[in-house]
Design a protein around this motif. Structure first.
Motif, PDB file in Angstrom:
ATOM      1  N   SER A  85       0.855  -1.185   0.000  1.00 34.96           N
ATOM      2  CA  SER A  85       0.000   0.000   0.000  1.00 34.96           C
ATOM      3  C   SER A  85       0.890   1.234   0.000  1.00 34.96           C
ATOM      4  N   LEU A  86       0.444   2.240  -0.681  1.00 38.84           N
ATOM      5  CA  LEU A  86       1.250   3.448  -0.862  1.00 38.84           C
ATOM      6  C   LEU A  86       1.019   4.432   0.276  1.00 38.84           C
ATOM      7  N   SER A  87       2.028   5.281   0.499  1.00 38.46           N
ATOM      8  CA  SER A  87       1.865   6.338   1.506  1.00 38.46           C
ATOM      9  C   SER A  87       0.799   7.318   1.015  1.00 38.46           C
ATOM     10  N   PRO A  88       0.186   8.045   1.939  1.00 34.22           N
ATOM     11  CA  PRO A  88      -0.870   8.998   1.515  1.00 34.22           C
ATOM     12  C   PRO A  88      -0.382  10.007   0.476  1.00 34.22           C
ATOM     13  N   GLN A  89       0.871  10.417   0.569  1.00 38.96           N
ATOM     14  CA  GLN A  89       1.360  11.424  -0.393  1.00 38.96           C
ATOM     15  C   GLN A  89       1.558  10.830  -1.781  1.00 38.96           C
ATOM     16  N   LEU A  90       2.037   9.585  -1.854  1.00 40.65           N
ATOM     17  CA  LEU A  90       2.160   8.941  -3.168  1.00 40.65           C
ATOM     18  C   LEU A  90       0.772   8.740  -3.777  1.00 40.65           C
ATOM     19  N   ARG A 169      10.315   9.399  -9.784  1.00 45.01           N
ATOM     20  CA  ARG A 169      10.730  10.622  -9.086  1.00 45.01           C
ATOM     21  C   ARG A 169       9.479  11.351  -8.616  1.00 45.01           C
ATOM     22  N   THR A 170       9.529  11.832  -7.395  1.00 40.93           N
ATOM     23  CA  THR A 170       8.398  12.631  -6.910  1.00 40.93           C
ATOM     24  C   THR A 170       8.788  14.110  -6.922  1.00 40.93           C
ATOM     25  N   PRO A 171       7.830  14.992  -7.154  1.00 43.32           N
ATOM     26  CA  PRO A 171       8.166  16.414  -7.272  1.00 43.32           C
ATOM     27  C   PRO A 171       8.438  17.064  -5.913  1.00 43.32           C
ATOM     28  N   LEU A 172       9.205  18.137  -5.959  1.00 40.15           N
ATOM     29  CA  LEU A 172       9.376  18.962  -4.770  1.00 40.15           C
ATOM     30  C   LEU A 172       8.112  19.802  -4.591  1.00 40.15           C
ATOM     31  N   LYS A 173       7.858  20.196  -3.363  1.00 45.82           N
ATOM     32  CA  LYS A 173       6.685  21.047  -3.093  1.00 45.82           C
ATOM     33  C   LYS A 173       6.730  22.310  -3.960  1.00 45.82           C
ATOM     34  N   LYS A 174       7.925  22.902  -4.046  1.00 50.48           N
ATOM     35  CA  LYS A 174       8.032  24.162  -4.802  1.00 50.48           C
ATOM     36  C   LYS A 174       7.757  23.936  -6.291  1.00 50.48           C
ATOM     37  N   GLU A 175       8.039  22.741  -6.781  1.00 54.60           N
ATOM     38  CA  GLU A 175       7.721  22.449  -8.185  1.00 54.60           C
ATOM     39  C   GLU A 175       6.203  22.390  -8.391  1.00 54.60           C
ATOM     40  N   LEU A 176       5.519  21.719  -7.482  1.00 56.97           N
ATOM     41  CA  LEU A 176       4.056  21.643  -7.604  1.00 56.97           C
ATOM     42  C   LEU A 176       3.417  23.032  -7.490  1.00 56.97           C
ATOM     43  N   LEU A 177       4.000  23.854  -6.640  1.00 56.67           N
ATOM     44  CA  LEU A 177       3.415  25.194  -6.440  1.00 56.67           C
ATOM     45  C   LEU A 177       3.484  26.049  -7.710  1.00 56.67           C
ATOM     46  N   THR A 178       4.398  25.680  -8.639  1.00 56.38           N
ATOM     47  CA  THR A 178       4.460  26.444  -9.894  1.00 56.38           C
ATOM     48  C   THR A 178       3.181  26.266 -10.716  1.00 56.38           C
ATOM     49  N   LEU A 179       2.406  25.217 -10.417  1.00 50.17           N
ATOM     50  CA  LEU A 179       1.169  24.972 -11.150  1.00 50.17           C
ATOM     51  C   LEU A 179       0.007  25.807 -10.614  1.00 50.17           C
ATOM     52  N   LYS A 180       0.179  26.344  -9.409  1.00 44.79           N
ATOM     53  CA  LYS A 180      -0.964  26.877  -8.663  1.00 44.79           C
ATOM     54  C   LYS A 180      -1.642  28.054  -9.372  1.00 44.79           C
ATOM     55  N   GLU A 181      -0.865  29.012  -9.858  1.00 44.75           N
ATOM     56  CA  GLU A 181      -1.482  30.195 -10.479  1.00 44.75           C
ATOM     57  C   GLU A 181      -2.276  29.807 -11.722  1.00 44.75           C
ATOM     58  N   LYS A 330       8.991  10.646   1.816  1.00 38.06           N
ATOM     59  CA  LYS A 330      10.391  10.264   2.099  1.00 38.06           C
ATOM     60  C   LYS A 330      10.959   9.447   0.949  1.00 38.06           C
ATOM     61  N   SER A 331      10.128   8.636   0.346  1.00 37.62           N
ATOM     62  CA  SER A 331      10.593   7.805  -0.768  1.00 37.62           C
ATOM     63  C   SER A 331       9.610   7.936  -1.926  1.00 37.62           C
ATOM     64  N   SER A 332      10.132   7.837  -3.153  1.00 38.85           N
ATOM     65  CA  SER A 332       9.256   8.001  -4.318  1.00 38.85           C
ATOM     66  C   SER A 332       8.494   6.719  -4.651  1.00 38.85           C
ATOM     67  N   PHE A 333       8.874   5.621  -4.016  1.00 35.18           N
ATOM     68  CA  PHE A 333       8.160   4.369  -4.298  1.00 35.18           C
ATOM     69  C   PHE A 333       8.307   3.386  -3.141  1.00 35.18           C
ATOM     70  N   VAL A 334       7.429   2.404  -3.130  1.00 34.10           N
ATOM     71  CA  VAL A 334       7.501   1.304  -2.169  1.00 34.10           C
ATOM     72  C   VAL A 334       8.115   0.117  -2.912  1.00 34.10           C
ATOM     73  N   PRO A 335       9.225  -0.449  -2.409  1.00 37.47           N
ATOM     74  CA  PRO A 335       9.835  -1.567  -3.134  1.00 37.47           C
ATOM     75  C   PRO A 335       8.905  -2.788  -3.173  1.00 37.47           C
ATOM     76  N   VAL A 336       8.952  -3.512  -4.273  1.00 38.92           N
ATOM     77  CA  VAL A 336       8.138  -4.730  -4.381  1.00 38.92           C
ATOM     78  C   VAL A 336       9.026  -5.893  -4.812  1.00 38.92           C
ATOM     79  N   GLU A 337       8.668  -7.069  -4.380  1.00 42.88           N
ATOM     80  CA  GLU A 337       9.392  -8.290  -4.754  1.00 42.88           C
ATOM     81  C   GLU A 337       8.486  -9.120  -5.650  1.00 42.88           C
TER      82      GLU A 337
END
Lengths: 430, 145
Positions: A85-90, A169-181, A330-337
């Motif tokens: 299961s993925l973290s809430p942010q992912l 890769r997950t975005p930085l907060k500041k990268e997402l904020l560029t979409l806001k306007e 913290k991590s961009s993905f959850v490892p799977v086997e």
């Protein structure tokens, strides 16, 4: 006996290659066939033998307009095998990616493919000559959806950043904020789109559809939820094939889906989603829908252009909410086997419910894949709409009737290329 | 890269070494709204793309889009039929088509991921490069005068 056949060799303003044949006898529509002759594309066969981690990039190639939907149903189905299961942010980022796809897909259909039907133009290019500002607004709004896909998916067509377990890769907060306007502008433009589509002249036609869509406990559905209907169905995705079946029909290289027990057709997509989930829309989207003349349930498929506008407004609103609440994971993905097993999932593509099932070998190779796109599920419903509605338009000239038939198909924004995955092969060995 | 489909980006990379500063090289993915944005406000646009119309691989077509639309049989494979041809016609409808607009469409046969150019398309590469550079020279002369 008087007879007439309306034949449209190639449907315009739909994705892929399909035609239509409507047969009329003694003033009644006897049959309507959506002919899908686009060659089958065999994606399910391509997937066999490939490693599971290639799946998101392969299935993204099924469609240039809804690649995220294919990626999402695939990764959720595979993650069900690995029991991760993925973290809430992912999870929120996946939802944001889906918002981008809904915006760009719905806006393309509203402004360039469907609006010309209501305003009397052959297509979006012709419409742009007289309604330049309107088209520019649509293109700008679509671009905001594309920007989300580019930032989160790596590029706007066939994104490359989705992987089983999360993202590369997950975005930085500041990268997402560029979409806001741009999203704030898009919210106003989407609201204007709802209001404008609400003023269009709609044929007064309704049907008693069986709506099928996902329903989540507290969200308008994108990635998760139970499969429900307005006729009492309430199942997990794992039960999908017990209730629905795909069948080959002679006139189509795409399979038709129906209820397994009754053989009845059903409808997926914006009308179904909206009617089954009105209470899950944001307050802004709910108010805009009612103000534009929609009820909480919509059974007039010609009004689907308004419903798509409402869903666009919701997607913009939701994207803003996600961006404002985003915290970098913290991590961009959850490892799977890799492990042997079978998993399935359904998500809500712009055109409706999209079901995937995968069976893996112990080394992670795909042994079997099944993909049921929304257009396959809607084909029978499209044909029923034509039989039921076109009878009321028989006083129109042949050209106007042909146009009305095409419009009736375009209500569904069908994606024929997505639907032609499979060709049933019958071998008669005598 | 996907075989011959990379003819556009590969040409751009080759042009980057000698491209005059007045000319901007832009790689776009084929989405019509991207194209519209790229040509809007430009004095001139030279567009390079792969195509399949039935001519032999390596054939270079040149179209003056200002004079007439791209032929129907060169319509690109595009989701929702909204690719290069539709994008340019939309630009024309919105009065955003540049004063000079030329498309070079190269006939291709190979689209496999990871594959390079086929010999047929490689063979025409220098000819294409020379043709585009010729357009650049003509454009610079015209705009200077």
């Amino acid at each position: 006996m008087t007879s007439k056949t309306v034949k449209i060799d190639v449907l315009a303003r739909v994705e892929g290659e399909g035609g239509l044949k409507v047969t009329i006898r003694d003033g009644l529509v006897r049959s309507a066939e959506l002919n899908i002759f686009e060659p089958p594309r065999f994606f399910e066969a391509f997937l066999r033998g490939r490693h599971f981690d290639e799946t998101p990039d392969i299935v993204a190639r099924i469609c240039g307009i809804c690649p995220v939907a294919y990626q999402m149903s695939a990764v959720h189905a595979l993650e069900n095998i690995f029991d991760v299961s993925l973290s809430p942010q992912l999870r929120a980022l996946r939802r944001l990616l889906y918002c981008g796809e809904w915006i760009e897909s719905h806006v393309l259909h509203i402004y360039m493919l469907h609006a010309p039907d209501f305003l009397g133009y052959a297509g979006g290019v012709e419409m742009a000559r007289d309604h330049g500002d309107l088209v520019r607004q649509g293109l700008q709004l679509k671009k905001v959806g594309n920007q989300i896909l580019t930032l989160l998916g790596g590029r706007e067509i066939h994104p490359i950043n989705v992987r089983v377990g999360g993202f590369y890769r997950t975005p930085l907060k500041k990268e997402l904020l560029t979409l806001k306007e741009n999203l704030k502008w898009a919210r106003e433009a989407a609201l204007a789109t709802v209001r404008w589509t609400g003023t269009l002249d709609f044929p007064d036609r309704e049907r008693d559809y069986t709506f099928v869509a996902l329903r989540h406990e507290d969200e308008y559905p994108f990635n998760e939820g139970r499969i429900v209907s307005n006729c009492g169905l309430d199942i997990a995705a794992g039960d999908y094939e017990n209730h629905f079946e795909e069948k080959h029909v002679p006139q189509s290289t795409a399979l038709h889906s129906r209820f397994r027990d009754s053989g009845a057709a059903y409808l997926v997509g914006p009308l179904a989603r909206y009617s089954l989930n009105f209470d899950r829309l944001s307050v802004l989207a709910q108010e805009a829908a009612l103000e534009a003349g929609l009820d909480r349930t919509c059974r007039n498929p010609y009004r689907s252009i308004v419903v798509r506008a409402v869903e666009t407004l919701y997607a913009v609103d939701e994207a803003l909410r996600i961006i404002e609440n985003y915290q970098e994971p913290k991590s961009s993905f959850v490892p799977v086997e890799p492990r042997k097993g079978e998993g399935c999932a359904a998500t809500e593509a712009p055109r409706g419910l999209l079901y995937h099932r995968y069976r893996l070998e112990s080394d992670g190779a795909i042994a079997e894949a099944q993909i049921v796109p929304p257009t396959s599920q809607n084909q029978a419903c499209i044909e029923e709409d034509l039989v039921e509605f076109i009878g009321g338009f028989l006083d129109l000239s042949d050209e106007a009737l042909r146009h009305r038939c095409e419009q009736t198909v375009r209500n569904y924004d069908p994606c024929i290329s997505c639907a032609t995955h499979f060709l049933r092969l019958d071998i008669d060995r005598g | 890269m996907r075989g011959d489909d990379a003819i556009g980006p590969l040409t751009l990379r080759a042009l980057a070494k000698t491209c005059p500063p007045e000319i901007r090289l832009i790689e776009i993915e084929g989405e019509a709204t991207q194209l519209l944005e790229a040509v809007t406000g430009a004095t001139a646009a030279i567009i390079i793309d792969a195509c399949r119309s039935g001519s032999p691989a390596g054939t270079i077509h040149r179209f003056d889009v200002v004079k007439s639309p791209i032929p129907v049989n060169l319509g690109a494979f595009s989701s929702h039929g909204f690719g290069l041809a539709a994008g340019l016609e939309l630009a024309r409808s919105l009065k955003q088509l540049p004063r000079i607009c030329v498309v070079f469409a190269v006939e291709v046969i190979e689209f496999n991921p990871g594959a390079g150019l086929t010999p047929e398309v490689s063979f025409c590469f220098n000819e294409l490069l020379a043709a585009v550079e010729g357009e650049f020279e003509r454009l610079l002369l015209e705009t200077a005068s």
